[in-house]
Write an enzyme that holds these catalytic residues in place. Structure first.
Site, short mmCIF file in Angstrom:
data_model
loop_
_atom_site.label_atom_id
_atom_site.label_comp_id
_atom_site.label_asym_id
_atom_site.label_seq_id
_atom_site.Cartn_x
_atom_site.Cartn_y
_atom_site.Cartn_z
N LYS A 13 33.81 75.06 30.85
CA LYS A 13 35.16 74.51 31.05
C LYS A 13 36.24 75.56 30.74
O LYS A 13 37.13 75.79 31.54
CB LYS A 13 35.39 73.27 30.15
CG LYS A 13 34.41 72.15 30.38
CD LYS A 13 34.72 70.91 29.55
CE LYS A 13 34.58 71.10 28.05
NZ LYS A 13 33.21 71.28 27.57
N ARG A 88 37.60 63.25 25.09
CA ARG A 88 36.18 63.29 24.75
C ARG A 88 35.65 61.90 24.38
O ARG A 88 34.47 61.77 24.08
CB ARG A 88 35.95 64.24 23.57
CG ARG A 88 35.57 65.66 23.99
CD ARG A 88 35.54 66.48 22.72
NE ARG A 88 34.65 67.58 22.71
CZ ARG A 88 35.03 68.85 22.80
NH1 ARG A 88 36.28 69.16 23.01
NH2 ARG A 88 34.15 69.81 22.69
N ARG A 122 26.96 82.92 23.09
CA ARG A 122 28.39 83.01 23.37
C ARG A 122 29.12 83.78 22.26
O ARG A 122 28.82 83.63 21.08
CB ARG A 122 28.98 81.60 23.47
CG ARG A 122 30.46 81.58 23.73
CD ARG A 122 30.90 80.30 24.34
NE ARG A 122 31.02 79.22 23.37
CZ ARG A 122 31.53 78.03 23.68
NH1 ARG A 122 31.92 77.77 24.90
NH2 ARG A 122 31.62 77.10 22.77
N ARG A 155 31.15 81.56 17.04
CA ARG A 155 31.77 80.38 16.43
C ARG A 155 30.77 79.67 15.53
O ARG A 155 29.58 79.61 15.84
CB ARG A 155 32.22 79.41 17.54
CG ARG A 155 33.57 79.75 18.10
CD ARG A 155 33.89 78.99 19.35
NE ARG A 155 33.58 77.57 19.29
CZ ARG A 155 33.83 76.71 20.28
NH1 ARG A 155 34.41 77.14 21.38
NH2 ARG A 155 33.52 75.44 20.18
N ARG A 166 26.08 68.82 18.82
CA ARG A 166 27.20 68.73 19.76
C ARG A 166 26.75 68.09 21.08
O ARG A 166 27.49 67.32 21.68
CB ARG A 166 27.80 70.12 20.02
CG ARG A 166 28.52 70.64 18.80
CD ARG A 166 28.84 72.10 18.94
NE ARG A 166 29.89 72.37 19.91
CZ ARG A 166 30.07 73.55 20.48
NH1 ARG A 166 29.28 74.57 20.19
NH2 ARG A 166 31.05 73.72 21.34
P1 AMP Z 1 35.52 72.91 21.96
O1 AMP Z 1 36.02 74.31 21.83
O2 AMP Z 1 36.19 72.16 23.08
O3 AMP Z 1 34.03 72.83 22.04
O4 AMP Z 1 35.95 72.14 20.62
C1 AMP Z 1 35.52 72.59 19.35
C2 AMP Z 1 35.57 71.45 18.34
O5 AMP Z 1 36.92 70.98 18.21
C3 AMP Z 1 34.76 70.22 18.72
O6 AMP Z 1 33.39 70.32 18.39
C4 AMP Z 1 35.49 69.14 17.91
O7 AMP Z 1 35.15 69.20 16.54
C5 AMP Z 1 36.95 69.57 18.03
N1 AMP Z 1 37.58 68.96 19.24
C6 AMP Z 1 38.10 69.60 20.32
N2 AMP Z 1 38.58 68.74 21.23
C7 AMP Z 1 38.36 67.50 20.70
C8 AMP Z 1 38.61 66.18 21.15
N3 AMP Z 1 39.19 65.94 22.34
N4 AMP Z 1 38.23 65.14 20.35
C9 AMP Z 1 37.67 65.35 19.15
N5 AMP Z 1 37.38 66.57 18.67
C10 AMP Z 1 37.72 67.64 19.42
#
Ligand code: AMP
Length: 219
Positions: A13, A88, A122, A155, A166
């Site tokens: 994404k 999400r 990554r 990360r 996840r």
């Molecule tokens: P991402 O980089 O999109 O994988 O997001 C990293 C982390 O941020 C996720 O594993 C969640 O802990 C938090 N996060 C990001 N976007 C959301 C969302 N829309 N709802 C809840 N947690 C989020």
């Protein structure tokens, strides 16, 4: 054009959105980046958020909805955006419906085995967030970002023990959004079944979809 990129963690994404932003002149909003910035700033909110994010859990809906709503109020996003990582949950999608009208949802379909390989390899730039991959998308210089010279790191939530969690969270809480947006007739599917497919190939497919939606809405 107001778009959502839907898909499991590691589906690409962020990679595709950041490549499409200059082409479409449409800004990219990553709630993951918003969350990481808040953690980096070590605010009270950042400390609370970190407890969820490091374990691969979702930040509570009320917190993330507030953060997103605040971002979307900025004039930069009036004409359009690519939302990556939000919504999400169904609750987040319902909240978004009240804030903004969405034109298109791109659903990235990627098998679990590719996700696991991608995420465990990554690397992310600690300064600008650009994403690399040790197997498929290497930086020109080891561990240094091509874009800004920042240091690359793995990360916390890309560590193998967190990746499975996840994916479980995605299946339980986020996957129902596919049906939610299919029913609203906003969903377009993109498939990627090969780890080595260059990002440009998928970006081209997404561009065609966006153009077809633009043309339909004009006619
Ligand atoms: P991402 O980089 O999109 O994988 O997001 C990293 C982390 O941020 C996720 O594993 C969640 O802990 C938090 N996060 C990001 N976007 C959301 C969302 N829309 N709802 C809840 N947690 C989020």
């Amino acid at each position: 054009m107001k778009m959502i990129f839907l898909g499991p963690p590691g589906a690409g994404k962020g990679t595709y959105a950041s490549r499409l932003t200059p082409i479409l002149e449409t800004p990219h909003i990553s709630t993951g980046n918003i969350v990481r910035d808040e953690i980096k700033a070590q605010t009270e909110l950042g400390k609370t958020i970190r407890e969820y994010s490091d374990k691969g859990e979702l930040v509570p809906d009320e917190i993330i909805i507030k953060l997103l709503a605040k971002t979307l109020r900025k004039p930069d996003y009036e004409r359009g955006f690519i939302l990556d990582g939000f919504p999400r949950t169904i609750k987040q999608a319902e909240a978004l419906d009240k804030i903004s009208k969405i034109d298109l949802v791109i659903n990235l379909n990627v098998p679990d085995e590719i996700i696991i390989k991608r995420l465990s390899n990554r690397l992310t730039c600690e300064k600008c967030g650009t994403i690399y991959n040790k197997l498929t998308l290497k930086p020109k210089k080891d561990n240094i970002c091509d874009e800004c010279g920042g240091q690359l790191y793995q990360r916390e939530d890309d560590k193998p023990e967190v990746i499975q969690e996840r994916l479980n969270v995605y299946k339980k809480k986020t996957e129902p959004l596919i049906e939610y947006y299919r029913k609203k007739d906003l969903l377009k599917n993109v498939h990627c079944n090969d780890l080595m497919t260059p990002p440009e190939v998928i970006v081209e497919k997404i561009k065609l979809m966006i153009n077809s939606v633009k043309n339909t809405s004009r006619s």
